[in-house]
Design an enzyme around this catalytic site. Structure first.
Site, PDB file in Angstrom:
ATOM      1  N   MET A  25       0.834  -1.200   0.000  1.00  0.00           N
ATOM      2  CA  MET A  25       0.000   0.000   0.000  1.00  0.00           C
ATOM      3  C   MET A  25       0.870   1.250   0.000  1.00  0.00           C
ATOM      4  O   MET A  25       0.393   2.352   0.268  1.00  0.00           O
ATOM      5  CB  MET A  25      -0.949   0.006   1.199  1.00  0.00           C
ATOM      6  CG  MET A  25      -1.978  -1.094   1.158  1.00  0.00           C
ATOM      7  SD  MET A  25      -3.424  -0.742   2.183  1.00  0.00           S
ATOM      8  CE  MET A  25      -2.683  -0.548   3.799  1.00  0.00           C
ATOM      9  N   HIS A  29       9.161   0.224   3.515  1.00  0.00           N
ATOM     10  CA  HIS A  29      10.211   0.209   4.526  1.00  0.00           C
ATOM     11  C   HIS A  29      11.047  -1.050   4.349  1.00  0.00           C
ATOM     12  O   HIS A  29      10.906  -1.762   3.339  1.00  0.00           O
ATOM     13  CB  HIS A  29       9.603   0.284   5.931  1.00  0.00           C
ATOM     14  CG  HIS A  29       8.516  -0.718   6.177  1.00  0.00           C
ATOM     15  ND1 HIS A  29       8.734  -2.079   6.218  1.00  0.00           N
ATOM     16  CD2 HIS A  29       7.177  -0.558   6.391  1.00  0.00           C
ATOM     17  CE1 HIS A  29       7.607  -2.708   6.464  1.00  0.00           C
ATOM     18  NE2 HIS A  29       6.639  -1.815   6.568  1.00  0.00           N
ATOM     19  N   HIS A  32       9.325  -4.330   3.427  1.00  0.00           N
ATOM     20  CA  HIS A  32       9.002  -4.468   2.011  1.00  0.00           C
ATOM     21  C   HIS A  32      10.251  -4.782   1.196  1.00  0.00           C
ATOM     22  O   HIS A  32      10.206  -5.574   0.248  1.00  0.00           O
ATOM     23  CB  HIS A  32       8.362  -3.182   1.481  1.00  0.00           C
ATOM     24  CG  HIS A  32       7.060  -2.840   2.130  1.00  0.00           C
ATOM     25  ND1 HIS A  32       6.923  -1.764   2.985  1.00  0.00           N
ATOM     26  CD2 HIS A  32       5.837  -3.418   2.057  1.00  0.00           C
ATOM     27  CE1 HIS A  32       5.669  -1.695   3.399  1.00  0.00           C
ATOM     28  NE2 HIS A  32       4.994  -2.687   2.861  1.00  0.00           N
ATOM     29  N   ASP A 146       1.490 -10.125   8.983  1.00  0.00           N
ATOM     30  CA  ASP A 146       0.050 -10.167   8.732  1.00  0.00           C
ATOM     31  C   ASP A 146      -0.366 -11.630   8.544  1.00  0.00           C
ATOM     32  O   ASP A 146      -0.760 -12.055   7.458  1.00  0.00           O
ATOM     33  CB  ASP A 146      -0.294  -9.333   7.501  1.00  0.00           C
ATOM     34  CG  ASP A 146       0.067  -7.866   7.695  1.00  0.00           C
ATOM     35  OD1 ASP A 146      -0.505  -7.235   8.594  1.00  0.00           O
ATOM     36  OD2 ASP A 146       0.933  -7.367   6.965  1.00  0.00           O
ATOM     37  N   VAL A 172      10.077  -8.724   9.568  1.00  0.00           N
ATOM     38  CA  VAL A 172      11.298  -7.934   9.737  1.00  0.00           C
ATOM     39  C   VAL A 172      11.079  -6.973  10.900  1.00  0.00           C
ATOM     40  O   VAL A 172      10.036  -6.325  10.999  1.00  0.00           O
ATOM     41  CB  VAL A 172      11.637  -7.154   8.449  1.00  0.00           C
ATOM     42  CG1 VAL A 172      12.861  -6.271   8.657  1.00  0.00           C
ATOM     43  CG2 VAL A 172      11.877  -8.131   7.302  1.00  0.00           C
TER      44      VAL A 172
END
Length: 280
Positions: A25, A29, A32, A146, A172
């Site tokens: 989205m 960071h 990702h 998630d 992470v």
């Protein structure tokens, strides 16, 4: 960068396979970046999507203030091996406006995060299904932070025969243990210290795992209760395959999950663990 469906189609046609997709989205960071690098190691081409999906935000959630950092996102994606970034607007993903037909998450989407955010996972699965079709990806990479989303995406891919391999990547964390999240930038310095209670609670629960489910829940809860500035939404010890609360006699792989509001920011975290002694 591709903005439209036609631009994406042209870029995708030029990519050698297999092609991996990392869906985001935005406000990228290091978490990702890890997803992109993992995808780079498994696929010939990597496609990153940057789309702030309105369907997965409730009426009182943070859609309006969610950080938008596209230039920085493009740089991070390129630095970590992305070949193409697809950054559409809502009118591209939902050309007819709010879709009348959506993917329903079902019972798995009604517990934990789903209980606190009704309809959230219907919005997540709808956009994931659309992006899988638009990108024609062979592999899709998702973070384990998630965990419920990961489980639901895997279930959707299996139930709807979408033909994509879903790859999980470990959470992470910052040096102090806080799980990386785009929402961490909302935290004040005080909030940032308070937020560490989530990881401390998970660590306490994991340490108590050999003693059984009650010990896990009690150890984690005691840590959370000691930090009144964190308003706990849920603390749950569940079966990672169906998210059902594990009974006291349970032994084996489980997932300890927590959600709490710190200041104005809602945070989630989880840890896998093995409950009970191997000999039990």
């Amino acid at each position: 960068m591709a903005r439209t469906r036609s631009e994406l189609a042209a870029a995708r046609a030029a990519l050698p396979g297999p092609v991996a997709v990392v869906m985001t989205m935005g406000a990228l960071h290091a978490g990702h970046a890890r997803l992109i690098r993992e995808a780079r190691g498994r696929a010939a081409s990597v496609l990153v999507t940057v789309f702030l999906n309105p369907l997965q935000f409730g009426p009182n959630e943070d859609l309006a203030r969610y950080p938008r950092t596209l230039d920085a996102d493009l740089a991070l994606a390129a630095e970590n091996g992305a070949d193409v970034v697809f950054a559409p607007g809502p009118d591209v993903v939902y050309p007819d406006g709010t879709p009348g037909v959506r993917v329903a998450a079902g019972p798995l989407g009604e517990v934990l995060e789903g209980a606190s955010r009704p309809g959230h996972f219907d919005g997540v699965l709808t956009v994931v299904a659309k992006l899988l079709r638009l990108t024609r990806a062979d592999l899709a990479f998702f973070g384990q932070k998630d965990a419920q989303q990961l489980l639901l995406v895997r279930r959707m891919v299996r139930d709807l025969d979408l033909g994509v391999e879903v790859v999980a990547v470990p959470t992470v964390r910052e040096d102090d243990g806080l799980a990386m999240s785009s929402r961490n930038r909302y935290l004040t310095p005080f909030d940032r210290e308070v937020a560490l209670v989530l990881q401390r609670a998970l660590s306490a629960g994991r340490a108590a795992a050999p003693e059984g489910p009650s010990a896990v829940r009690r150890a984690a809860r005691d840590v959370l209760v000691a930090e009144p500035a964190a308003r706990v939404d849920y603390l749950a010890l569940v079966d990672p395959h169906d998210l059902a609360d594990v009974p006291e006699h349970f032994r084996g792989q489980a997932l300890l999950a927590v959600a709490a509001r710190v200041g104005s920011t809602r945070l989630i975290d989880n840890t896998p663990l093995v409950v009970g002694h191997p000999a039990d």
